[in-house]
Design an enzyme around this catalytic site. Structure first.
Site, PDB file in Angstrom:
ATOM      1  N   ASP A 127      -4.688   3.298  -0.393  1.00 34.17           N
ATOM      2  CA  ASP A 127      -4.956   1.858  -0.329  1.00 34.17           C
ATOM      3  C   ASP A 127      -5.894   1.407  -1.448  1.00 34.17           C
ATOM      4  OD1 ASP A 127      -4.712  -0.679   0.717  1.00 34.17           O
ATOM      5  OD2 ASP A 127      -6.214  -0.383   2.283  1.00 34.17           O
ATOM      6  N   ASN A 182       4.598  -3.733   5.342  1.00 30.32           N
ATOM      7  CA  ASN A 182       4.457  -4.110   3.928  1.00 30.32           C
ATOM      8  C   ASN A 182       5.620  -4.954   3.405  1.00 30.32           C
ATOM      9  OD1 ASN A 182       2.693  -1.039   3.064  1.00 30.32           O
ATOM     10  ND2 ASN A 182       1.838  -3.070   3.356  1.00 30.32           N
TER      11      ASN A 182
HETATM   12  C1  IPE Z   1      -1.714   0.521   4.625  1.00 30.99           C
HETATM   13  O1  IPE Z   1      -2.312  -0.346   3.720  1.00 30.99           O
HETATM   14  C2  IPE Z   1      -0.355   0.891   4.139  1.00 30.99           C
HETATM   15  C3  IPE Z   1      -0.312   1.720   2.946  1.00 30.99           C
HETATM   16  C4  IPE Z   1      -1.331   2.148   2.251  1.00 30.99           C
HETATM   17  C5  IPE Z   1       0.990   2.082   2.517  1.00 30.99           C
HETATM   18  P1  IPE Z   1      -2.257  -1.918   3.903  1.00 30.99           P
HETATM   19  O2  IPE Z   1      -2.961  -2.489   2.725  1.00 30.99           O
HETATM   20  O3  IPE Z   1      -0.867  -2.365   4.135  1.00 30.99           O
HETATM   21  O4  IPE Z   1      -3.082  -2.134   5.253  1.00 30.99           O
HETATM   22  P2  IPE Z   1      -3.839  -3.410   5.793  1.00 30.99           P
HETATM   23  O5  IPE Z   1      -2.873  -4.563   5.731  1.00 30.99           O
HETATM   24  O6  IPE Z   1      -5.019  -3.629   4.913  1.00 30.99           O
HETATM   25  O7  IPE Z   1      -4.237  -3.042   7.182  1.00 30.99           O
HETATM   26  C1  IPE Z   2      -1.834   0.158  -1.158  1.00 34.48           C
HETATM   27  O1  IPE Z   2      -2.526  -0.754  -1.942  1.00 34.48           O
HETATM   28  C2  IPE Z   2      -0.369   0.228  -1.495  1.00 34.48           C
HETATM   29  C3  IPE Z   2       0.513  -0.331  -0.464  1.00 34.48           C
HETATM   30  C4  IPE Z   2       0.126  -0.819   0.688  1.00 34.48           C
HETATM   31  C5  IPE Z   2       1.927  -0.365  -0.778  1.00 34.48           C
HETATM   32  P1  IPE Z   2      -2.541  -2.282  -1.589  1.00 34.48           P
HETATM   33  O2  IPE Z   2      -1.405  -2.948  -2.294  1.00 34.48           O
HETATM   34  O3  IPE Z   2      -2.590  -2.509  -0.129  1.00 34.48           O
HETATM   35  O4  IPE Z   2      -3.893  -2.719  -2.274  1.00 34.48           O
HETATM   36  P2  IPE Z   2      -4.941  -3.759  -1.700  1.00 34.48           P
HETATM   37  O5  IPE Z   2      -5.330  -3.284  -0.331  1.00 34.48           O
HETATM   38  O6  IPE Z   2      -4.265  -5.087  -1.684  1.00 34.48           O
HETATM   39  O7  IPE Z   2      -6.066  -3.682  -2.682  1.00 34.48           O
HETATM   40 MG    MG Z   3      -4.136  -2.628   1.189  1.00 37.71          MG
END
Ligand code: IPE
Ligand code: IPE
Ligand code: MG
Length: 236
Positions: free
Chosen positions: A17, A65
């Site tokens: 993340d 997602n």
């Molecule tokens: C969790 O991260 C999913 C992945 C890293 C693939 P998210 O960014 O989607 O989670 P939330 O929305 O902050 O809980």
């Molecule tokens: C994790 O990084 C990747 C996925 C969830 C696909 P994020 O895209 O959630 O990055 P932040 O949380 O917005 O910084």
């Molecule tokens: Mg995220």
């Protein structure tokens, strides 16, 4: 650095993340963060294999997602496609030898070419893998449990045979040990629907670093911290 004599977790699970925030901090588009994140994923796979971790699971894309823009989802899917093609073309032969890769998640709603590549990559597993790499794509823990229950019902399993073991065996992680250590970088303190069944007795490690900045040293710190935990599993 790993502490000398440290006992490694058998199964490490990582929530990748912070890609979007990493890009934003640099004035880049979010997809640049995902690109960098995909490189870090490769590096950490390699490192886990080098130090002798037997199972590592990465959360790459959740069932939630899909709420993101079509552009961002498409970019993530393209990075996945690139990784799969790379494995398929054996360009990464050295990097991924002695490896068994499994994709956790539903293939429903995924592009057919990706589904096909996933099946090929899974079928190419080494017969005696040194490391098992799971990539959770289109994965949700609740979705996984619902599908597992459905599969037991469809198989006509009697109520008294619906045991913890039977349910575990119907999950995407069937046959694998539960994660010992779950790592979430980016300063968020939640599971976000990741391995909710399997995490029952996992140790958690949270870190403020954003995934694209995550290094083998950060993994070492998490493993060292894990090694000092006292796991009791309900005993004394
Ligand atoms: C969790 O991260 C999913 C992945 C890293 C693939 P998210 O960014 O989607 O989670 P939330 O929305 O902050 O809980
Ligand atoms: C994790 O990084 C990747 C996925 C969830 C696909 P994020 O895209 O959630 O990055 P932040 O949380 O917005 O910084
Ligand atoms: Mg995220």
């Amino acid at each position: 650095m790993l502490e000398p004599g440290v006992i490694l977790p058998k199964h490490i699970a990582i929530i990748m993340d912070g890609n979007g925030r990493w890009a934003k901090q640099r004035g880049l588009v979010r997809t640049e963060g995902h690109k960098r994140g995909a490189e870090v994923f490769r590096k950490i796979c390699r490192y886990c294999s080098d130090v002798g971790v037997e199972y590592v699971t990465f959360y790459a894309f959740s069932t939630e997602n899909w709420k993101r823009s079509a552009g961002e989802v498409g970019a993530i899917m393209n990075l996945l496609r690139e990784f799969l093609e790379e494995l398929q073309q054996r360009k990464a032969e050295n990097e991924f030898e002695k490896t068994a890769i499994r994709f956790l998640g539903t293939r429903d709603g995924m592009a057919p070419d990706i589904v096909q590549l996933m099946a090929l990559v899974e079928a190419n597993a080494a017969p005696d893998p040194k490391i098992h790499i799971n990539v959770a794509v289109n994965y949700g823990g609740r979705d996984e449990i619902v599908r597992a229950v459905r599969s037991l019902m469809e198989a006509g399993v009697a109520a008294q045979d619906v045991t913890e073991q039977a349910l575990s065996d119907a999950l995407y992680t069937a046959g694998q040990p539960d994660p010992d250590l779950i790592i979430r970088p980016s300063g968020e303190y939640r599971l976000s629907n990741f391995l909710i069944w399997q995490a029952a007795y996992a140790e958690f490690y949270f870190d403020d670093i954003l995934w694209p900045d995550f290094t083998p040293d950060d993994l070492d710190r998490a493993i060292n911290a894990y090694a000092h935990r006292n796991r009791r599993f309900g005993g004394v």
